[in-house]
Write an enzyme that holds these catalytic residues in place. Structure first.
Site, PDB file in Angstrom:
ATOM      1  N   LEU A   1     -23.065  18.926  57.495  1.00  0.00           N
ATOM      2  CA  LEU A   1     -24.561  18.792  57.594  1.00  0.00           C
ATOM      3  C   LEU A   1     -25.074  18.869  58.987  1.00  0.00           C
ATOM      4  O   LEU A   1     -25.233  18.101  59.848  1.00  0.00           O
ATOM      5  CB  LEU A   1     -24.968  17.538  56.995  1.00  0.00           C
ATOM      6  CG  LEU A   1     -24.682  17.029  55.773  1.00  0.00           C
ATOM      7  CD1 LEU A   1     -25.085  15.653  55.408  1.00  0.00           C
ATOM      8  CD2 LEU A   1     -25.116  18.118  54.545  1.00  0.00           C
TER       9      LEU A   1
ATOM     10  N   GLU B   1     -26.794  21.806  60.980  1.00  0.00           N
ATOM     11  CA  GLU B   1     -27.574  23.240  61.071  1.00  0.00           C
ATOM     12  C   GLU B   1     -27.316  24.059  62.276  1.00  0.00           C
ATOM     13  O   GLU B   1     -27.105  25.418  62.199  1.00  0.00           O
ATOM     14  CB  GLU B   1     -29.133  23.115  60.833  1.00  0.00           C
ATOM     15  CG  GLU B   1     -29.629  22.885  59.541  1.00  0.00           C
ATOM     16  CD  GLU B   1     -29.471  21.365  58.992  1.00  0.00           C
ATOM     17  OE1 GLU B   1     -29.726  21.046  57.933  1.00  0.00           O
ATOM     18  OE2 GLU B   1     -29.056  20.587  60.024  1.00  0.00           O
TER      19      GLU B   1
ATOM     20  N   GLN C   1     -31.263  24.519  53.773  1.00  0.00           N
ATOM     21  CA  GLN C   1     -31.811  23.745  52.288  1.00  0.00           C
ATOM     22  C   GLN C   1     -33.023  23.939  52.097  1.00  0.00           C
ATOM     23  O   GLN C   1     -33.550  24.170  51.138  1.00  0.00           O
ATOM     24  CB  GLN C   1     -31.149  22.528  52.324  1.00  0.00           C
ATOM     25  CG  GLN C   1     -29.889  22.364  51.856  1.00  0.00           C
ATOM     26  CD  GLN C   1     -29.443  21.027  51.378  1.00  0.00           C
ATOM     27  OE1 GLN C   1     -30.091  20.074  51.588  1.00  0.00           O
ATOM     28  NE2 GLN C   1     -28.366  20.737  50.611  1.00  0.00           N
ATOM     29  N   PHE C   2     -33.818  23.765  53.317  1.00  0.00           N
ATOM     30  CA  PHE C   2     -35.494  23.996  53.440  1.00  0.00           C
ATOM     31  C   PHE C   2     -35.647  24.289  54.617  1.00  0.00           C
ATOM     32  O   PHE C   2     -35.210  24.034  55.721  1.00  0.00           O
ATOM     33  CB  PHE C   2     -35.964  22.494  53.220  1.00  0.00           C
ATOM     34  CG  PHE C   2     -35.667  21.996  51.735  1.00  0.00           C
ATOM     35  CD1 PHE C   2     -36.624  22.330  50.635  1.00  0.00           C
ATOM     36  CD2 PHE C   2     -34.581  21.274  51.353  1.00  0.00           C
ATOM     37  CE1 PHE C   2     -36.343  21.683  49.254  1.00  0.00           C
ATOM     38  CE2 PHE C   2     -34.306  20.423  50.180  1.00  0.00           C
ATOM     39  CZ  PHE C   2     -35.253  20.860  49.099  1.00  0.00           C
TER      40      PHE C   2
ATOM     41  N   ILE D   1     -34.727  23.634  59.643  1.00  0.00           N
ATOM     42  CA  ILE D   1     -34.112  24.571  60.280  1.00  0.00           C
ATOM     43  C   ILE D   1     -34.264  24.301  62.011  1.00  0.00           C
ATOM     44  O   ILE D   1     -33.534  24.837  62.768  1.00  0.00           O
ATOM     45  CB  ILE D   1     -34.501  25.872  60.286  1.00  0.00           C
ATOM     46  CG1 ILE D   1     -33.876  27.218  60.544  1.00  0.00           C
ATOM     47  CG2 ILE D   1     -35.971  26.093  60.732  1.00  0.00           C
ATOM     48  CD1 ILE D   1     -34.235  28.421  60.097  1.00  0.00           C
TER      49      ILE D   1
ATOM     50  N   PRO E   1     -33.115  21.929  63.900  1.00  0.00           N
ATOM     51  CA  PRO E   1     -31.743  21.728  64.867  1.00  0.00           C
ATOM     52  C   PRO E   1     -31.230  23.091  65.252  1.00  0.00           C
ATOM     53  O   PRO E   1     -30.725  23.025  66.330  1.00  0.00           O
ATOM     54  CB  PRO E   1     -31.104  20.845  63.927  1.00  0.00           C
ATOM     55  CG  PRO E   1     -32.143  20.335  62.975  1.00  0.00           C
ATOM     56  CD  PRO E   1     -33.006  21.107  62.753  1.00  0.00           C
TER      57      PRO E   1
ATOM     58  N   HIS F   1     -39.895  19.037  53.557  1.00  0.00           N
ATOM     59  CA  HIS F   1     -39.118  19.835  52.749  1.00  0.00           C
ATOM     60  C   HIS F   1     -40.039  21.105  52.637  1.00  0.00           C
ATOM     61  O   HIS F   1     -39.628  22.098  52.003  1.00  0.00           O
ATOM     62  CB  HIS F   1     -39.071  19.172  51.471  1.00  0.00           C
ATOM     63  CG  HIS F   1     -37.765  18.221  51.552  1.00  0.00           C
ATOM     64  ND1 HIS F   1     -37.728  17.160  52.184  1.00  0.00           N
ATOM     65  CD2 HIS F   1     -36.495  18.300  50.853  1.00  0.00           C
ATOM     66  CE1 HIS F   1     -36.721  16.345  52.042  1.00  0.00           C
ATOM     67  NE2 HIS F   1     -36.130  17.008  51.252  1.00  0.00           N
TER      68      HIS F   1
END
Length: 331
Positions: A64, A66, A88-89, A93, A95, A135
């Site tokens: 986990l 990014e 994932q969403f 993004i 990070p 999200h």
């Protein structure tokens, strides 16, 4: 001999899976990376079954992080692979923003063209699915203002597969925005096998002489519903699906707004700094003297996307779009 193209009826997310499957099968240089994309098939099942088919070395479950796996993908791309990263969403993004802005988008320029970064970053985005805070962000303009990145956003299954294949084959990094609201809301005919939709080319959805309505992603059905309602009032709208947000298909936009003289732009991102502002600047630069009314924008508001109980008040609706069409007609 029967040369008819065979098609399948797919949802948008199934078409994305089909595009990934096609390219994984064509080249061992294509590698998927992301959180839970392997055994679980991704949070939206866009990679369902692909790890079982191609193995853990081709469809890689990542930690986990990014920034970590986007950075790793940049290194892979520079060294000959074609990585496809799943965020994932879109709201997750951030990070990785430094890796994208500082390295992915600049390496071609930094190395005077000796290296390119042929990678794809997939990112589900947008509100309307009752997901929690962060999200549902629609912050595509953070990336359209990043020279060196291409940004695409399909609104239907056919374009989703064709743009995915084109993005994987592209020599430069591509942010592939996937409207969550549209993942399973409709189905379309999708050719079997390989085909592409050209990056940088929009599509005229309807012909009309009175108003140009520009949208993309999940806002296309909203725009289409509004223009159908206005048709009953005798207003003929020309709906453009940009499909690519950077580089924008300037010729398509300018040709249409020169014909109609009136423009309504629909996007769910915040109004300030959004792609709608860039489109208005383009229209003023290239077609100002053709305009019969100032362009109108129907957008999200300049607030964080609210909790799901208030999403419907935040998102553009056919009613709001129709009101903007009536406003430019009456100017």
């Amino acid at each position: 001999m029967n040369t008819a193209i065979q098609t399948k009826t797919l949802t948008l997310v199934q078409a994305i899976t089909d595009g990934l499957d096609t390219m994984l099968g064509e080249s061992k240089d294509v590698i998927l990376l992301g959180e839970d994309i392997g055994k679980n098939g991704g949070v939206f099942r866009a990679t369902d079954g692909l790890q079982e088919k191609y193995g853990e070395d081709r469809v890689v479950d990542t930690p986990l992080s990014e920034a970590g796996f986007v950075g790793a993908a940049i290194g892979m791309a520079v060294n000959g692979f074609r990585p496809v990263v799943e965020i994932q969403f879109l709201g997750f993004i951030y990070p990785a923003y430094e890796q994208i802005m500082t390295h992915a988008s600049r390496l071609r320029m930094r190395t005077l063209g000796h290296f390119t970064v042929p990678m794809v970053i997939r990112a589900p985005y947008g509100a309307g699915v009752r997901a929690p805070e962060i999200h549902c962000d629609s912050t595509e303009s953070l990336f359209t203002h990043m020279p060196g990145m291409k940004v695409v956003c399909p609104s239907n299954a056919y374009d989703a597969k064709g743009l995915m294949i084109a993005a994987i084959e592209d020599p430069d990094p591509v942010l592939f925005l996937e409207p969550m609201r549209s993942y399973r809301s409709s189905r379309g005919e999708v050719p079997e096998g390989k085909y592409t939709v050209e990056i940088g080319k929009g599509k005229k959805m309807t012909e009309g002489d009175d108003v140009t309505v520009i949208a993309w992603g999940a806002m296309i059905p909203v725009a289409m519903k509004a223009t159908e309602d206005m048709k009953q009032k005798g207003v003929q709208c020309e709906v453009l699906d940009l499909r690519t947000l950077y580089p924008i298909d300037k010729d398509l936009v300018i040709e249409s707004v020169q014909k109609t003289g009136r423009t309504v732009i629909v996007h769910e991102a915040h109004a300030t700094g959004g792609t709608g502002s860039d489109l208005i600047s383009l229209i003023n630069d290239e077609a100002f003297l053709y305009q019969k009314a100032p362009a109108e924008r129907v957008t999200g508001y300049d607030t964080p996307v609210p909790y799901f109980g208030f999403e419907d008040h935040y998102l553009p609706t056919p009613k709001r779009v129709a009101a903007a069409i009536e406003k430019v007609m009456k100017f």
